[in-house]
Design a protein around this motif. Structure first.
Motif, PDB file in Angstrom:
ATOM      1  N   ALA A  51       0.834  -1.213   0.000  1.00  0.00           N
ATOM      2  CA  ALA A  51       0.000   0.000   0.000  1.00  0.00           C
ATOM      3  C   ALA A  51       0.865   1.257   0.000  1.00  0.00           C
ATOM      4  N   ALA A  52       1.921   1.234   0.821  1.00  0.00           N
ATOM      5  CA  ALA A  52       2.807   2.394   0.889  1.00  0.00           C
ATOM      6  C   ALA A  52       3.527   2.600  -0.437  1.00  0.00           C
ATOM      7  N   GLU A  53       3.996   1.517  -1.052  1.00  0.00           N
ATOM      8  CA  GLU A  53       4.651   1.609  -2.349  1.00  0.00           C
ATOM      9  C   GLU A  53       3.694   2.191  -3.397  1.00  0.00           C
ATOM     10  N   GLY A  54       2.418   1.806  -3.289  1.00  0.00           N
ATOM     11  CA  GLY A  54       1.427   2.318  -4.232  1.00  0.00           C
ATOM     12  C   GLY A  54       1.195   3.804  -4.093  1.00  0.00           C
ATOM     13  N   ALA A  55       1.385   4.324  -2.879  1.00  0.00           N
ATOM     14  CA  ALA A  55       1.185   5.764  -2.644  1.00  0.00           C
ATOM     15  C   ALA A  55       2.451   6.573  -2.877  1.00  0.00           C
TER      16      ALA A  55
END
Length: 478
Positions: A51-55
């Motif tokens: 999720a963090a990588e996606g943001a």
């Protein structure tokens, strides 16, 4: 709030996620169960990193003014709900409610500082023509977000120390995953509500609770995590650094901070300040005043006045407006503290005041002439215990202060500016306070230590430097 049992879930990619197992959370003072807390696992960590990588790209491209606006909104929302925030801290951490309100006020300021610093992430121009072959070339640096930041935080400032990691991460354009202390996760979940309402993109902020040996290990060993910022024990911090590889690692690892009191000072101006530094939040503060070295000419008077002021402290329920000292964070810590007091007494120290348990509370404890090799002198006591020892000179005090595995902050009270500056030069610490106790911090100053007190610095501007990478750009105009 004292009787309402709440069930919390993980916060990943902007959603509240249930887990297979939950653990009860108990209030340190009353012992009553106050919440059920999700027990995350490695799979949850992986989902949070995804999720963090996606943001990451979204936050990287977000203009500074938008990042600043989100941080300002977090501060505004916290201000609106400040009393609720303070009661959460008081309940889960057993922090006296008036002290908890002070932490919330500082936390609001920390997010405001973060918002301001988001607009001041600057580079420099480099005069390449200072070297032969550099003629007619323009060079400048920029600071870019480092990527996914893992934040591991302690129990003692469950909102403000979280803010010191989350605030600069967002300001710099980094997504962050938070692993809060097991005893104080409610403050983190409260923050997630505010961040959600403030409009940070999904995945920009995530919370995974659970065993540190599981969650922390997964953070530290995953190559997708680019920086780890940790506040806690030297043992855990050393383990993180050893396993982190080439990640950036910021460590704030504790202290046994002390103050030197010269013979020429006005004691009436410093006694209440010293008592506050020693016993605020039961001494469970990284820069709590643990060691006091007093010149022999005023030693007896200092001890008398210090004990008289300590006797004024009110021990009780953290939700009581009059309480100064409440329960320690756990029964285990209470037991350890009592053992350390007894060890000091066996080695010749005198218990001048306190030293007794009252339920889960340790009464404020003043030890005199404790040996330098007992735990209350050479370890981080993290309890309402202070030692007061006699010295013959400032030079002796500096030697005793430096005889420590730690080096976070130290103080000296003196009217002689040369003595103060000499101490500032010789004390082996990250911060020296002249005419103040070491238990001082405002949230935009550089904060960190040397030796086993850690590496790197917090304080918004300085934390942002730790969470960004410098890039050099050169334009050849020949």
């Amino acid at each position: 709030m004292e009787t309402t049992l709440v069930k919390k879930n993980l916060f990943i990619n902007g959603k509240w996620i249930e887990t297979k197992t939950y653990k009860p959370l108990y209030a340190p003072f009353s012992g009553e169960q106050i919440a059920e807390i999700p027990e995350g696992n490695v799979e949850d960590v992986d989902n949070a990193i995804i999720a963090a990588e996606g943001a990451r790209t979204v936050l990287r491209k977000m203009p500074a003014y938008q990042r600043a606006s989100i941080l300002e909104k977090i501060a505004s929302l916290m201000e609106e709900r400040s009393e609720e925030a303070a009661r959460i801290i008081a309940l889960e951490a057993s922090k006296p409610i008036t002290t908890a309100r002070g932490e919330v006020a500082r936390t609001i300021q920390t997010y405001k500082f973060a918002a301001e610093e988001a607009k001041r992430i600057e580079g420099k121009t480099i005069p390449l023509d200072a070297a032969p072959g550099g003629e007619n070339r323009l060079a400048y640096t920029v600071r870019e977000p480092i990527g996914v930041v893992a934040a591991i935080t302690p129990f003692n400032f469950p909102m403000n120390l979280v803010a010191h990691k989350v605030g600069p991460a967002i300001a710099a354009g980094n997504p962050v995953i938070l692993k809060p202390a097991n005893q104080t996760p409610l403050s983190a979940f409260f923050l997630a509500e505010l961040i959600e309402a403030a409009g940070l993109p999904a995945g920009g902020f995530n919370i995974v609770t659970g065993k540190g040996s599981v969650i922390g290990e997964a953070f530290v060993t995953d190559d997708r995590v680019k920086a780890v910022t940790f506040t806690g024990s030297p043992e855990v911090g050393t383990g993180i650094r050893n396993k982190a590889g080439l990640k950036k690692v910021t460590l704030e690892l504790g202290s046994n901070s002390g103050v030197i009191v010269d013979e020429d000072v006005d004691l009436d101006k410093i006694i209440s300040r010293a008592v506050q530094g020693a016993f605020a939040f039961q001494g469970q503060v990284c820069i709590s005043l643990q060691r006091i070295y007093v010149h022999e000419a005023i030693y007896d008077t200092f001890v008398q006045k210090f004990i008289a002021e300590t006797k004024k402290l009110v021990v009780g329920n953290p939700l009581d407006e009059n309480t100064d000292v409440a329960a320690m964070i756990s029964g285990q810590d209470l037991g350890r503290s009592l053992d350390w007091i007894q060890e000091a007494v066996n080695a010749g120290a005198e218990v001048a005041f306190g030293g007794k348990p009252e339920g889960n509370v340790l009464t404020p404890t003043v030890l005199l002439e404790a040996a330098s090799d007992v735990n209350v002198s050479c370890q981080e006591v993290f309890a309402p215990i202070v030692i007061i020892n006699r010295i013959t000179s400032i030079d002796e005090g500096i030697t005793l202060m430096n005889n420590s595995r730690y080096g976070l902050q130290a103080g000296i009270y003196t009217k002689d500016i040369d003595s103060g500056l000499d101490a500032a030069d010789r004390l082996e610490v990250g911060g020296v306070l002249i005419n103040d106790i070491p238990t001082f911090r405002v949230d935009h100053m550089p904060y960190g230590g040397v030796k086993e007190s850690g590496t790197g610095r917090e304080g918004l501007k300085y934390a942002i430097e730790e969470m960004t990478e410098m890039k050099l750009v050169i334009i050849n105009r020949n």
